[in-house]
Motif scaffolding. Structure first.
Motif, PDB file in Angstrom:
ATOM      1  N   CYS A  97      31.598  41.156  38.363  1.00 50.09           N
ATOM      2  CA  CYS A  97      31.851  41.750  39.680  1.00 50.09           C
ATOM      3  C   CYS A  97      33.333  42.082  39.841  1.00 50.09           C
ATOM      4  O   CYS A  97      33.690  43.122  40.406  1.00 50.09           O
ATOM      5  CB  CYS A  97      31.387  40.798  40.779  1.00 50.09           C
ATOM      6  N   ALA A  98      34.195  41.214  39.326  1.00 47.55           N
ATOM      7  CA  ALA A  98      35.636  41.422  39.454  1.00 47.55           C
ATOM      8  C   ALA A  98      36.103  42.672  38.713  1.00 47.55           C
ATOM      9  O   ALA A  98      37.175  43.213  39.010  1.00 47.55           O
ATOM     10  CB  ALA A  98      36.388  40.196  38.945  1.00 47.55           C
ATOM     11  N   ARG A  99      35.300  43.161  37.758  1.00 44.72           N
ATOM     12  CA  ARG A  99      35.681  44.338  36.968  1.00 44.72           C
ATOM     13  C   ARG A  99      35.036  45.618  37.489  1.00 44.72           C
ATOM     14  O   ARG A  99      35.268  46.686  36.925  1.00 44.72           O
ATOM     15  CB  ARG A  99      35.287  44.135  35.497  1.00 44.72           C
ATOM     16  N   ILE A 100      34.218  45.526  38.534  1.00 47.45           N
ATOM     17  CA  ILE A 100      33.541  46.702  39.092  1.00 47.45           C
ATOM     18  C   ILE A 100      34.320  47.170  40.308  1.00 47.45           C
ATOM     19  O   ILE A 100      34.405  46.478  41.316  1.00 47.45           O
ATOM     20  CB  ILE A 100      32.078  46.370  39.461  1.00 47.45           C
ATOM     21  N   GLY A 101      34.914  48.357  40.193  1.00 46.48           N
ATOM     22  CA  GLY A 101      35.877  48.808  41.183  1.00 46.48           C
ATOM     23  C   GLY A 101      35.308  49.029  42.573  1.00 46.48           C
ATOM     24  O   GLY A 101      36.028  48.891  43.570  1.00 46.48           O
ATOM     25  N   ALA A 121      33.636  44.452  46.131  1.00 43.82           N
ATOM     26  CA  ALA A 121      34.644  43.453  46.465  1.00 43.82           C
ATOM     27  C   ALA A 121      34.421  42.212  45.595  1.00 43.82           C
ATOM     28  O   ALA A 121      33.340  42.002  45.027  1.00 43.82           O
ATOM     29  CB  ALA A 121      34.556  43.093  47.946  1.00 43.82           C
ATOM     30  N   LEU A 122      35.453  41.376  45.496  1.00 43.88           N
ATOM     31  CA  LEU A 122      35.408  40.242  44.568  1.00 43.88           C
ATOM     32  C   LEU A 122      34.243  39.302  44.829  1.00 43.88           C
ATOM     33  O   LEU A 122      33.686  38.725  43.897  1.00 43.88           O
ATOM     34  CB  LEU A 122      36.736  39.465  44.637  1.00 43.88           C
ATOM     35  N   ASP A 123      33.868  39.140  46.096  1.00 49.81           N
ATOM     36  CA  ASP A 123      32.794  38.180  46.404  1.00 49.81           C
ATOM     37  C   ASP A 123      31.454  38.853  46.681  1.00 49.81           C
ATOM     38  O   ASP A 123      30.499  38.189  47.090  1.00 49.81           O
ATOM     39  CB  ASP A 123      33.189  37.294  47.596  1.00 49.81           C
TER      40      ASP A 123
END
Length: 273
Positions: free
Chosen positions: A231-235, A238-240
């Motif tokens: 998820c953190a790498r999908i622009g 959001a992070l959560d």
């Protein structure tokens, strides 16, 4: 059923209302962006970072995947249907109908076709049917899916019922094959599985809430949650965001459809609150 045109997220949309339930459909991709049954609780997830530029795919709702699922073929990932502008054809038999046609002159997909997306609403149900008609004079092969993003309170409290006994391909684990032995599928890391021969109704358990899910015509169910690291790498997430959705997709993926001239294939997914 009532329908009217409007701009939402700076993009042309159709709002559909019936039985106290409402849905918002973008003409970009014929993508259902929201569904609120009569109880007033939004059931679809739409990323606050979703792109609405009329070119990119929209992150969330119910993207239409055609004529290729994922990267299983030579076309762009998940095909072109989700990034094309569809036509709202009006209300037929109490269904909102959206169409996308090609005459075979497209270099990306040289096959004449008509795709129709039909959306029906009631106080508690959303029914989405994708139909593909071969309007050319030669057969073509395709895969397809309704890539449904379902909103959840917290992924830690989520379970999916109805997949016990199904074989699945573990896409997050290198495409290895497994059989589902658990009564409930739960989430503690990236999950990306294609379940085959799904016939039993599924249920999404989200804490105290339940959503019943059925499909017909689609042979597979794709279960996806990116987990924290992906998820953190999908622009456009959001992070959560991974904590607040799970995809339960009705798909025809593992067994591609061979569609003869003049024939029509269709697949349906029903969400029941």
């Amino acid at each position: 059923m009532h329908a009217h045109s409007l701009f939402s997220h700076d993009t042309p949309c159709i709002r559909i209302e019936a039985g106290g339930s409402s849905a918002l459909v973008s003409l970009h991709g014929a993508q259902v962006l929201s569904w609120t049954p009569a109880d007033g609780r939004q059931r679809l997830f739409l990323s606050e970072r979703a792109t609405f530029d009329g070119r990119a795919a929209i992150r969330g709702g119910i993207p239409v995947i055609f004529p290729q699922f994922g990267e299983r073929g030579p076309l762009r990932k998940h095909g072109f249907a989700r990034i094309r502008t569809w036509t709202f054809a009006g209300i037929e038999n109490d269904e909102a109908v959206f169409t996308l046609a090609g005459d075979g002159s497209d270099g990306e997909w040289p096959h004449p076709f008509i795709a129709r997306l039909r959306i029906a609403l009631s106080a508690t149900r959303l029914t989405v049917t994708l139909a593909i008609e071969n309007t050319g004079d030669a057969p073509f092969i395709f895969t397809a899916a309704l890539h449904t993003y379902l909103r959840v309170d917290n992924i830690a409290g989520v379970a999916i019922e109805g997949l016990q006994g199904c074989d699945y391909e573990d896409s997050a684990g290198g495409g290895t094959l497994h059989r589902e032995h658990n009564y409930e599928v739960t989430f503690d890391a990236e999950t990306d599985r294609i379940y085959n021969d799904v016939v039993a109704p599924l249920a999404l358990i989200d804490g105290e809430h339940r959503l019943d899910i059925e499909q017909d015509g689609f042979g597979d169910a794709v279960i996806w949650n990116p987990g924290e690291r992906l998820c953190a790498r999908i622009g456009d997430l959001a992070l959560d965001d991974w904590q607040h959705f799970v995809c339960i997709e009705a798909g025809q993926v593992l067994q591609p459809v061979v569609l003869e001239p003049g024939e029509t294939w269709s697949g349906m997914q029903v969400l029941a609150a």
